[in-house]
Design a protein around this motif. Structure first.
Motif, PDB file in Angstrom:
ATOM      1  N   PHE A 184      41.716  47.293  38.413  1.00 54.97           N
ATOM      2  CA  PHE A 184      42.984  46.578  38.529  1.00 54.97           C
ATOM      3  C   PHE A 184      43.813  47.215  39.632  1.00 54.97           C
ATOM      4  CE2 PHE A 184      47.556  46.548  37.734  1.00 54.97           C
ATOM      5  CZ  PHE A 184      47.795  45.182  37.765  1.00 54.97           C
ATOM      6  N   SER A 185      44.391  46.362  40.483  1.00 51.08           N
ATOM      7  CA  SER A 185      45.370  46.810  41.468  1.00 51.08           C
ATOM      8  C   SER A 185      46.457  45.754  41.551  1.00 51.08           C
ATOM      9  CB  SER A 185      44.727  47.016  42.847  1.00 51.08           C
ATOM     10  OG  SER A 185      44.332  45.771  43.400  1.00 51.08           O
ATOM     11  N   LEU A 186      47.645  46.159  41.948  1.00 51.95           N
ATOM     12  CA  LEU A 186      48.756  45.215  42.064  1.00 51.95           C
ATOM     13  C   LEU A 186      48.457  44.148  43.104  1.00 51.95           C
ATOM     14  CD1 LEU A 186      51.684  47.792  41.903  1.00 51.95           C
ATOM     15  CD2 LEU A 186      51.058  46.131  40.137  1.00 51.95           C
ATOM     16  N   GLU A 187      47.719  44.526  44.144  1.00 50.76           N
ATOM     17  CA  GLU A 187      47.432  43.582  45.224  1.00 50.76           C
ATOM     18  C   GLU A 187      46.362  42.558  44.846  1.00 50.76           C
ATOM     19  OE1 GLU A 187      49.074  47.349  46.456  1.00 50.76           O
ATOM     20  OE2 GLU A 187      47.159  46.918  45.476  1.00 50.76           O
ATOM     21  N   SER A 188      45.341  43.005  44.130  1.00 48.97           N
ATOM     22  CA  SER A 188      44.199  42.125  43.834  1.00 48.97           C
ATOM     23  C   SER A 188      44.134  41.661  42.387  1.00 48.97           C
ATOM     24  CB  SER A 188      42.891  42.856  44.175  1.00 48.97           C
ATOM     25  OG  SER A 188      42.862  43.216  45.534  1.00 48.97           O
ATOM     26  N   GLY A 189      44.926  42.245  41.508  1.00 40.06           N
ATOM     27  CA  GLY A 189      44.865  41.885  40.106  1.00 40.06           C
ATOM     28  C   GLY A 189      43.623  42.445  39.436  1.00 40.06           C
TER      29      GLY A 189
ATOM     30  N   LYS B 195      40.711  52.467  35.197  1.00 39.36           N
ATOM     31  CA  LYS B 195      40.621  51.167  35.871  1.00 39.36           C
ATOM     32  C   LYS B 195      41.774  50.933  36.853  1.00 39.36           C
ATOM     33  CE  LYS B 195      37.188  50.068  33.074  1.00 39.36           C
ATOM     34  NZ  LYS B 195      37.295  48.972  32.099  1.00 39.36           N
ATOM     35  N   MET B 196      42.820  51.750  36.742  1.00 33.64           N
ATOM     36  CA  MET B 196      44.024  51.526  37.532  1.00 33.64           C
ATOM     37  C   MET B 196      43.838  51.940  38.995  1.00 33.64           C
ATOM     38  SD  MET B 196      46.014  50.113  35.438  1.00 33.64           S
ATOM     39  CE  MET B 196      46.570  49.994  33.751  1.00 33.64           C
ATOM     40  N   ASN B 197      44.450  51.145  39.878  1.00 32.86           N
ATOM     41  CA  ASN B 197      44.356  51.388  41.323  1.00 32.86           C
ATOM     42  C   ASN B 197      42.914  51.383  41.802  1.00 32.86           C
ATOM     43  OD1 ASN B 197      47.058  51.530  42.088  1.00 32.86           O
ATOM     44  ND2 ASN B 197      47.221  53.665  41.488  1.00 32.86           N
TER      45      ASN B 197
ATOM     46  N   ASP C 133      51.682  58.468  37.858  1.00 37.04           N
ATOM     47  CA  ASP C 133      53.143  58.556  37.872  1.00 37.04           C
ATOM     48  C   ASP C 133      53.749  57.333  38.560  1.00 37.04           C
ATOM     49  OD1 ASP C 133      53.037  60.984  36.609  1.00 37.04           O
ATOM     50  OD2 ASP C 133      53.220  62.168  38.457  1.00 37.04           O
ATOM     51  N   GLY C 134      54.760  56.773  37.930  1.00 37.39           N
ATOM     52  CA  GLY C 134      55.474  55.658  38.533  1.00 37.39           C
ATOM     53  C   GLY C 134      54.823  54.301  38.370  1.00 37.39           C
ATOM     54  N   TYR C 135      53.674  54.257  37.699  1.00 40.63           N
ATOM     55  CA  TYR C 135      52.943  52.993  37.634  1.00 40.63           C
ATOM     56  C   TYR C 135      53.611  51.985  36.703  1.00 40.63           C
ATOM     57  CZ  TYR C 135      48.775  50.478  39.028  1.00 40.63           C
ATOM     58  OH  TYR C 135      47.920  49.584  39.627  1.00 40.63           O
TER      59      TYR C 135
END
Length: 259
Positions: free
Chosen positions: A177-182, A212-214, A238-240
């Protein structure tokens, strides 16, 4: 053609042919050989293939490394905590969807011993088998092609049934999972079924442990704006949480150490 599209095409061809050459691929998709070399190098770093002289081959260990039994054994404690947290969203009479992920299977194991009345639609063979003895859970197994080395169904054969069922919540996981690609996965055929499952659901809940993050894989099946809630463990970068909030994604933290 953008990089994700190129890499999706490369994986499709490798899955079909087991090996490709840069020269043939360059002619077929009208992309420079230099660009394709960069793609293949990046994909090799991600463990998806092995570079050869003039091309690439699908890793001999690719199916093994991504096989269900291996994925199931990773981060088992975190997945169990996430699954237990997910049950807090459930109530009698709901119709839910579980994909074929190992985390969704963990949720099925929790539900197996939970006194609740549900309809469960799933693309996971093991998930269906886990729940089929429950006296108050009706299981609907989507049709499709059985994926080699796994216990999941892929392809579009089961899509039509989704138009006939109202899905309250879909619980899904992903390779990354990434913010850009979902939400992204490595199997382009399974991704097509997951897209249909997402589109058929009123609410999408992603069950993702911190590993799974980033992280991105080949193909996206749900952009960030389609995800309503992420349930994860307590080891997020941190900050996610703040970044997810900026994208209007709610988050629930499941602590593996909590009683």
């Amino acid at each position: 053609m953008f990089a994700p599209e190129r890499r999706k095409t490369i994986m499709e061809k490798l899955t079909d042919q087991q090996r490709i050459t840069i020269k043939e691929l360059s002619k077929e998709i009208q992309v420079s050989e230099a660009t394709l070399r960069t793609d293949l190098t990046k994909m090799e770093e991600e463990g998806l293939l092995t570079r050869t002289h003039g091309g690439a081959i699908l890793n001999d260990h690719h199916d093994t490394e991504t096989s269900f039994s291996i994925r199931e054994s990773k981060n088992r404690v975190e997945k169990s905590a996430i699954a237990k947290k997910a049950t807090e969203l459930l109530s009698n009479g709901q119709c839910i969807m579980l994909d074929a992920s190992s985390t969704a299977l963990e949720l099925a194991r929790v539900l197996k011993d939970t006194p609740i009345r549900l309809t469960v639609v799933t693309s996971g063979i093991n998930t269906a088998l886990e729940l089929h003895h429950h006296p108050d859970i009706t299981v609907i197994l989507l049709g499709g092609i059985v994926k080699r080395g796994s216990y999941s169904l892929e392809g579009s054969l089961g899509v039509n049934i989704l138009s006939q069922i109202h899905i309250d919540i879909m619980f899904t996981s992903a390779n990354g999972f990434s913010l850009e690609s979902g939400l992204t996965d490595f199997n382009v055929y399974e991704v097509e079924l997951k897209k249909a499952m997402v589109n058929a659901s009123k609410k999408v809940v992603a069950l993702l442990d911190h590993t799974k993050m980033n992280k991105r894989s080949i193909a996206s099946f749900a952009s960030t704006d389609l995800i309503d809630l992420i349930i994860t463990d307590d080891q997020l970068p941190d900050g996610y949480v703040a970044k997810l909030s900026e994208h209007q994604v709610d988050i629930l933290i499941a602590s593996p150490n909590s009683k």
